[in-house]
Design an enzyme around this catalytic site. Structure first.
Site, mmCIF file in Angstrom:
data_model
loop_
_atom_site.group_PDB
_atom_site.id
_atom_site.type_symbol
_atom_site.label_atom_id
_atom_site.label_comp_id
_atom_site.label_asym_id
_atom_site.label_seq_id
_atom_site.Cartn_x
_atom_site.Cartn_y
_atom_site.Cartn_z
ATOM 1 N N ARG A 51 0.669 -1.212 0.024
ATOM 2 C CA ARG A 51 0.025 0.192 -0.058
ATOM 3 C C ARG A 51 0.708 1.096 -0.085
ATOM 4 O O ARG A 51 0.392 2.440 -0.776
ATOM 5 C CB ARG A 51 -0.793 -0.075 1.045
ATOM 6 C CG ARG A 51 -2.467 -0.297 0.993
ATOM 7 C CD ARG A 51 -3.125 -0.292 2.060
ATOM 8 N NE ARG A 51 -2.548 -1.018 2.953
ATOM 9 C CZ ARG A 51 -3.474 -1.195 3.958
ATOM 10 N NH1 ARG A 51 -4.228 -0.864 4.331
ATOM 11 N NH2 ARG A 51 -2.618 -2.104 4.971
ATOM 12 N N LYS A 148 0.471 -20.451 4.092
ATOM 13 C CA LYS A 148 -0.185 -20.785 5.152
ATOM 14 C C LYS A 148 -0.382 -19.640 6.258
ATOM 15 O O LYS A 148 0.424 -18.870 6.164
ATOM 16 C CB LYS A 148 0.417 -22.111 5.747
ATOM 17 C CG LYS A 148 1.598 -21.924 6.697
ATOM 18 C CD LYS A 148 2.020 -23.148 7.426
ATOM 19 C CE LYS A 148 1.876 -23.176 8.984
ATOM 20 N NZ LYS A 148 2.358 -22.348 9.909
ATOM 21 N N ASP A 177 3.578 -25.183 1.780
ATOM 22 C CA ASP A 177 4.113 -25.726 3.132
ATOM 23 C C ASP A 177 5.566 -25.714 2.915
ATOM 24 O O ASP A 177 6.106 -26.558 2.366
ATOM 25 C CB ASP A 177 3.597 -26.784 3.339
ATOM 26 C CG ASP A 177 3.905 -27.556 4.541
ATOM 27 O OD1 ASP A 177 5.058 -27.247 5.158
ATOM 28 O OD2 ASP A 177 2.908 -27.972 5.310
ATOM 29 N N HIS A 178 6.310 -24.778 3.760
ATOM 30 C CA HIS A 178 7.636 -24.753 3.444
ATOM 31 C C HIS A 178 8.464 -25.845 3.737
ATOM 32 O O HIS A 178 9.675 -26.148 3.488
ATOM 33 C CB HIS A 178 8.251 -23.297 4.105
ATOM 34 C CG HIS A 178 8.692 -23.471 5.367
ATOM 35 N ND1 HIS A 178 7.511 -23.216 6.564
ATOM 36 C CD2 HIS A 178 9.857 -23.618 6.176
ATOM 37 C CE1 HIS A 178 8.081 -23.403 7.802
ATOM 38 N NE2 HIS A 178 9.322 -23.654 7.598
ATOM 39 N N LYS A 182 12.006 -28.404 2.274
ATOM 40 C CA LYS A 182 13.444 -28.683 2.773
ATOM 41 C C LYS A 182 14.143 -29.547 2.371
ATOM 42 O O LYS A 182 13.282 -30.771 1.801
ATOM 43 C CB LYS A 182 13.090 -28.921 4.413
ATOM 44 C CG LYS A 182 12.642 -27.817 5.053
ATOM 45 C CD LYS A 182 12.426 -28.056 6.610
ATOM 46 C CE LYS A 182 11.727 -26.861 7.483
ATOM 47 N NZ LYS A 182 12.738 -26.111 8.084
ATOM 48 N N GLU A 216 10.998 -26.960 18.846
ATOM 49 C CA GLU A 216 11.711 -25.737 18.597
ATOM 50 C C GLU A 216 11.923 -25.304 20.143
ATOM 51 O O GLU A 216 11.299 -25.415 21.137
ATOM 52 C CB GLU A 216 10.635 -24.854 17.993
ATOM 53 C CG GLU A 216 10.330 -25.098 16.626
ATOM 54 C CD GLU A 216 9.422 -24.090 15.980
ATOM 55 O OE1 GLU A 216 9.760 -23.203 15.424
ATOM 56 O OE2 GLU A 216 8.253 -24.010 16.486
ATOM 57 N N ASP A 235 -1.099 -24.469 13.669
ATOM 58 C CA ASP A 235 0.173 -23.873 13.044
ATOM 59 C C ASP A 235 1.232 -24.950 12.596
ATOM 60 O O ASP A 235 2.000 -24.701 11.543
ATOM 61 C CB ASP A 235 0.795 -23.261 14.492
ATOM 62 C CG ASP A 235 2.192 -22.417 13.816
ATOM 63 O OD1 ASP A 235 1.888 -21.538 12.679
ATOM 64 O OD2 ASP A 235 3.425 -22.415 14.704
ATOM 65 N N HIS A 240 2.692 -28.767 8.663
ATOM 66 C CA HIS A 240 3.858 -29.563 8.409
ATOM 67 C C HIS A 240 4.109 -31.136 8.991
ATOM 68 O O HIS A 240 4.610 -31.810 8.138
ATOM 69 C CB HIS A 240 5.000 -28.785 9.274
ATOM 70 C CG HIS A 240 4.918 -27.152 9.042
ATOM 71 N ND1 HIS A 240 4.772 -26.894 7.672
ATOM 72 C CD2 HIS A 240 5.215 -25.961 9.719
ATOM 73 C CE1 HIS A 240 5.041 -25.376 7.656
ATOM 74 N NE2 HIS A 240 5.297 -24.945 8.931
ATOM 75 N N LYS A 331 6.863 -25.599 21.309
ATOM 76 C CA LYS A 331 7.792 -24.700 21.110
ATOM 77 C C LYS A 331 8.547 -24.520 22.760
ATOM 78 O O LYS A 331 8.014 -25.298 23.569
ATOM 79 C CB LYS A 331 7.153 -23.053 21.055
ATOM 80 C CG LYS A 331 6.514 -23.042 19.504
ATOM 81 C CD LYS A 331 6.356 -21.751 18.944
ATOM 82 C CE LYS A 331 5.835 -21.652 17.899
ATOM 83 N NZ LYS A 331 6.551 -21.888 16.720
HETATM 84 C C1 BG6 Z 1 6.172 -21.757 10.735
HETATM 85 C C2 BG6 Z 1 5.174 -21.697 11.804
HETATM 86 O O1 BG6 Z 1 5.123 -22.358 9.566
HETATM 87 O O2 BG6 Z 1 7.057 -22.838 10.888
HETATM 88 C C3 BG6 Z 1 6.178 -21.230 13.165
HETATM 89 O O3 BG6 Z 1 4.242 -21.078 11.883
HETATM 90 C C4 BG6 Z 1 7.326 -22.335 13.299
HETATM 91 O O4 BG6 Z 1 5.501 -21.226 14.179
HETATM 92 C C5 BG6 Z 1 7.887 -22.808 11.829
HETATM 93 O O5 BG6 Z 1 8.310 -21.675 14.074
HETATM 94 C C6 BG6 Z 1 8.915 -23.743 11.693
HETATM 95 O O6 BG6 Z 1 9.649 -23.596 10.860
HETATM 96 P P1 BG6 Z 1 11.411 -24.000 10.593
HETATM 97 O O7 BG6 Z 1 11.629 -24.039 9.316
HETATM 98 O O8 BG6 Z 1 12.039 -23.102 11.238
HETATM 99 O O9 BG6 Z 1 11.312 -25.511 11.337
#
Ligand code: BG6
Length: 484
Positions: A51, A148, A177-178, A182, A216, A235, A240, A331
């Site tokens: 914006r 996501k 979905d990252h 990986k 994490e 989340d 994932h 976490k």
């Molecule tokens: C994200 C979540 O999709 O993935 C986060 O929203 C999480 O909460 C993260 O910390 C973890 O990704 P990675 O690649 O650090 O394992």
């Protein structure tokens, strides 16, 4: 030897939300790194759109700053950064109004691959999709990338899918979905389907159980607003961990091709049994070591949102009947540690007698950090004293085994963005997959809400609530340690 770089076609990639956090931390650094490896061909453009009224020069400084901060070592080379910035443009666009769209159209080239990255909240997806169509910016092979969370539950995900489907074909929609990007996650497929060794044993007859852990050490500070409404289930588990489960449990697809892979993943999600309340444990971290508790982090002293989930689920099909999958994520745990462990059954009979001991083979795939694979094999304990068995690891760290071949390999965002440009949807979630995952997750969350369930407190930097261990012990099993 540096890994093989596959050329891509010239492209225009528009990043809506181009001044936002995701763009700065992930998308722009990923594009920069691919640029350094020759995958942003001459004539390609990265167009930030947001914006705010910024000149292209202002935006280039923002990009350069973001790269210095998040782009790693290569981005400390200011010549490279400036060369990348030559590809960067900026257009102020009002997603919900009329301004900026014509200017955006003017910046784009007619004959190159065109992709729009929706790095904005899902509330804006529909406006962007409409805006793009209304202003004639979409050709048959134009792609959109959406992040996501894809919806908050089944209903909202369906609504989102319907909205996008009004403007785009499924083949144009790339749901990220990252985890699928990986390197080690893709390796799951290589290990399973590239080796003869494992697949014949990959079933309930030989496998006792499978554990999937994504632990994490970070808390949720800074993302409290989002996380309070989401929790670990939405989340991490719905996407994932579900994707990891699918890759481990699916049947071999006939080809490594988008729909063949996604069809098989979908079958796994649809075969999941509903999770019984005593097969799931929720937790919430407490304060420790000068770090705030979850409730302080989200500024809600009565929060019932979980920052930890451990659950047992069953895949009801011929391959897996009777082999439980244990999923765990949280976490503020003791280590950053993502791994999948396949625990094989005992040998049917021990020829060495009970005094020799029995050990199980375990195949452990370490996703992050320290990517690698370990296979625990039983051997004789060296020395005199008869036959005693011990387990030793056949250990393969990818860093050691592959060395320089790892140079130039892409991180998740780099790979996924390049796949968008190549038009390869294999590592992206299809509409029915996302909906099936929500259909499995929703009743669990609704059950918690109906019962007014409060997550169990757990010590920050520990292993999660004791109940998660109790759940395993009830089954005569235990979690792999996080602090190996
Ligand atoms: C994200 C979540 O999709 O993935 C986060 O929203 C999480 O909460 C993260 O910390 C973890 O990704 P990675 O690649 O650090 O394992």
């Amino acid at each position: 030897m540096v890994s093989r770089i596959i050329p891509v076609e010239t492209f225009d990639l528009v990043v809506f939300g181009g001044t936002g956090d995701l763009a700065k931390r992930k998308i722009l650094p990923a594009l920069f790194k691919r640029f350094c490896f020759g995958q942003v061909p001459d004539g390609s453009k990265v167009v930030g759109a947001a914006r705010g009224e910024l000149s292209t020069l202002d935006y280039r400084s923002l990009v350069a700053q973001a790269l210095r901060e998040y782009g790693g070592e290569m981005a400390q080379d200011s010549e490279k950064v400036s060369a990348f910035c030559e590809h960067v443009d900026y257009v102020a666009v009002d997603a919900r109004g009329e301004s900026g769209w014509t200017e955006l159209a003017d910046v784009l080239s007619p004959d190159v691959v065109r992709a729009f990255y929706f790095s904005v909240g899902p509330g804006v997806y529909s406006d962007l999709a409409q805006g793009l169509q209304r202003h004639g910016l979409v050709a048959d092979d134009t792609r959109i990338v959406v992040e996501k969370p894809f919806g908050h539950d089944l209903e909202t995900a369906q609504a989102l899918n319907r909205e996008l489907a009004q403007f785009f074909n499924e083949s144009q929609i790339y749901r990220i979905d990252h985890y699928l990007g990986k390197e080690t996650v893709q390796n799951l497929m290589a290990v399973r389907f590239g080796n003869m060794l494992f697949e014949p044993l990959w079933n309930a007859q030989y496998i006792d159980h499978i554990q999937i852990t994504v632990a994490e050490t970070v808390g949720v500070a800074g993302r409290g607003g989002y996380y309070e409404k989401s929790g670990a289930m939405r989340d991490m588990v719905q996407n994932h961990l579900m994707q990891l489960l699918c890759l481990i449990a699916m049947e071999p697809p006939a080809q490594f091709e988008p729909d063949a892979v996604r069809d098989e993943k979908l079958k796994v999600i649809r075969a999941l049994d509903s999770v019984q309340p005593h097969h799931i444990v929720r937790g919430q971290y407490t304060a420790a070591d000068g770090e705030m508790s979850y409730r302080e982090d989200v500024d809600n002293p009565r929060s019932k949102t979980e920052s930890f989930v451990a659950l047992k689920c069953l895949v009801n099909n011929w391959r897996w009947a009777g082999t439980p999958f244990y999923l765990r994520t949280g976490k503020r745990l003791s280590a950053r540690d993502s791994e999948i462990t396949v625990v094989f059954k005992d040998t049917p009979h021990s020829i060495f007698g009970p005094e020799a001991g029995q050990h199980r083979n375990e195949l452990s795939i370490q996703l992050q950090p320290n990517e690698g694979i370990t296979l625990n094999v039983t051997i004789k304990e060296p020395g005199p004293g008869g036959m005693r068995l011990i387990n030793v690891p056949l250990d393969m760290s990818f860093a050691e085994a592959l060395g320089p071949k790892l140079e130039g390999t892409s991180d998740a965002y780099e790979r996924l963005i390049m796949d968008v440009i190549r038009g390869n949807q294999t590592l992206f979630m299809r509409d029915d997959e996302v909906e099936a995952a929500w259909a499995w997750t929703d009743p669990i969350i609704q059950g918690w809400e109906a019962r007014g369930d409060v997550p169990k407190p757990y010590d920050a930097f520990g292993n999660g609530p004791d109940d998660a261990d109790v759940m395993m012990r009830r089954d005569g099993r235990e979690w792999r340690g996080l602090d190996k």
